[in-house]
Design an enzyme around this catalytic site. Sequence first.
Site, PDB file in Angstrom:
ATOM      1  N   LYS A 229      24.567   7.988   4.796  1.00  0.00           N
ATOM      2  CA  LYS A 229      25.318   6.779   4.424  1.00  0.00           C
ATOM      3  C   LYS A 229      26.831   6.972   4.431  1.00  0.00           C
ATOM      4  CE  LYS A 229      21.749   3.999   2.404  1.00  0.00           C
ATOM      5  NZ  LYS A 229      21.092   3.435   1.243  1.00  0.00           N
TER       6      LYS A 229
ATOM      7  N   ARG B 266      14.272   8.671   0.699  1.00  0.00           N
ATOM      8  CA  ARG B 266      14.128   7.887   1.940  1.00  0.00           C
ATOM      9  C   ARG B 266      15.069   8.501   2.969  1.00  0.00           C
ATOM     10  NH1 ARG B 266      16.561   3.604   4.445  1.00  0.00           N
ATOM     11  NH2 ARG B 266      15.190   2.161   5.535  1.00  0.00           N
TER      12      ARG B 266
HETATM   13  N1  HH2 Z   1      18.776   1.898   2.414  1.00  0.00           N
HETATM   14  C1  HH2 Z   1      18.699   1.243   3.582  1.00  0.00           C
HETATM   15  C2  HH2 Z   1      17.591   0.445   3.888  1.00  0.00           C
HETATM   16  N2  HH2 Z   1      16.560   0.338   3.022  1.00  0.00           N
HETATM   17  N3  HH2 Z   1      15.578   0.911   0.963  1.00  0.00           N
HETATM   18  C3  HH2 Z   1      15.640   1.531  -0.211  1.00  0.00           C
HETATM   19  N4  HH2 Z   1      14.628   1.430  -1.088  1.00  0.00           N
HETATM   20  N5  HH2 Z   1      16.706   2.314  -0.572  1.00  0.00           N
HETATM   21  C4  HH2 Z   1      17.779   2.465   0.255  1.00  0.00           C
HETATM   22  O1  HH2 Z   1      18.748   3.172  -0.127  1.00  0.00           O
HETATM   23  C5  HH2 Z   1      17.754   1.804   1.522  1.00  0.00           C
HETATM   24  C6  HH2 Z   1      16.622   1.003   1.839  1.00  0.00           C
HETATM   25  C7  HH2 Z   1      19.819   1.357   4.586  1.00  0.00           C
HETATM   26  O2  HH2 Z   1      19.620   2.423   5.454  1.00  0.00           O
HETATM   27  P1  HH2 Z   1      19.057   2.296   6.955  1.00  0.00           P
HETATM   28  O3  HH2 Z   1      17.685   1.712   6.951  1.00  0.00           O
HETATM   29  O4  HH2 Z   1      19.139   3.619   7.599  1.00  0.00           O
HETATM   30  O5  HH2 Z   1      20.103   1.361   7.690  1.00  0.00           O
HETATM   31  P2  HH2 Z   1      20.080  -0.172   8.111  1.00  0.00           P
HETATM   32  O6  HH2 Z   1      19.995  -0.996   6.878  1.00  0.00           O
HETATM   33  O7  HH2 Z   1      21.386  -0.345   8.871  1.00  0.00           O
HETATM   34  O8  HH2 Z   1      18.880  -0.389   8.993  1.00  0.00           O
END
Ligand code: HH2
Length: 270
Positions: A202, A237
């Site tokens: 992040k 995650r």
């Molecule tokens: N962070 C993201 C998405 N879903 N769910 C939970 N429970 N906790 C988190 O910290 C979290 C989440 C964001 O990360 P990512 O899926 O890699 O990116 P994007 O939202 O750009 O797809």
Amino acid sequence: MGIVNVTPDSFSDGGRFLAVDDAVEHVARLVAEGADIVDVGGESTRPGAEPVSIDDELRRILPVVERVVGLGVPISVDTRHAAVAEAAIDVGAVMINDISGLRDRAMRAVAVCHQVPVVVMHMPNDDPATMQLHTDYDDVVGDVCAFLVDQAARALADGVPQIVVDPGIGFGKTTEQSLELVRRLDEIVELGHPVLVGASRKGFIGQLTAVDDPADRLAGTLAVHLAAVGRGASLLRVHDVAAHRQALDVWGSIESPLFAHERATTEPEP
Ligand code: HH2
């Protein structure tokens, strides 16, 4: 929990797993690397991401969930939308990951109806586009705990069978607030629910280390995640499952000498 973003625009892996075959291959790899859960999502929630229609979200994730349920790993569906959660459960998902923290009564109803556990994540409002305008907490840890306590109590009262809570690292948080949430994670653990932390690659890690490319933030991610596990986090995650498995095996062997050996040679306790 291994991350599968079936999106064109996720901040670190957007576009890599948009084709069903690529996403399925990625899931198989995460499972082979030791993921205990795979989290499939079809909407990027990075600040400023374009909203996605329900139909597009369904088109992205359902074919993937359908094809990976046979791999034998539990599938969670990463969505803010009750209709998407329900459709994913219908084809085999067994858990909901709701970044909007079960604000929507319809989402709680889906979890109750299908008796699936839910990850309740904190974000200050239900809109990734504007969440970074809402970082004015009295005390970020206290405010996040108050939200999680309320949302968990409401969900359990409605009949949701199990809640996992998540401070929502980077969601409407400054770098210092994300660090404070990890530093004081024990206060969230004390709420009595399993705690999930998702700091993988992040922005605050990039800001602290001046590493611009999210894919190059693995070392910083491991530092945050081991700090979180040390304070009682139960789920991480992550994009990089193999590296986390290795780090956790070594960390766990230091904390408890039988940890790695037990993992390698015995079945988990029921
Ligand atoms: N962070 C993201 C998405 N879903 N769910 C939970 N429970 N906790 C988190 O910290 C979290 C989440 C964001 O990360 P990512 O899926 O890699 O990116 P994007 O939202 O750009 O797809």
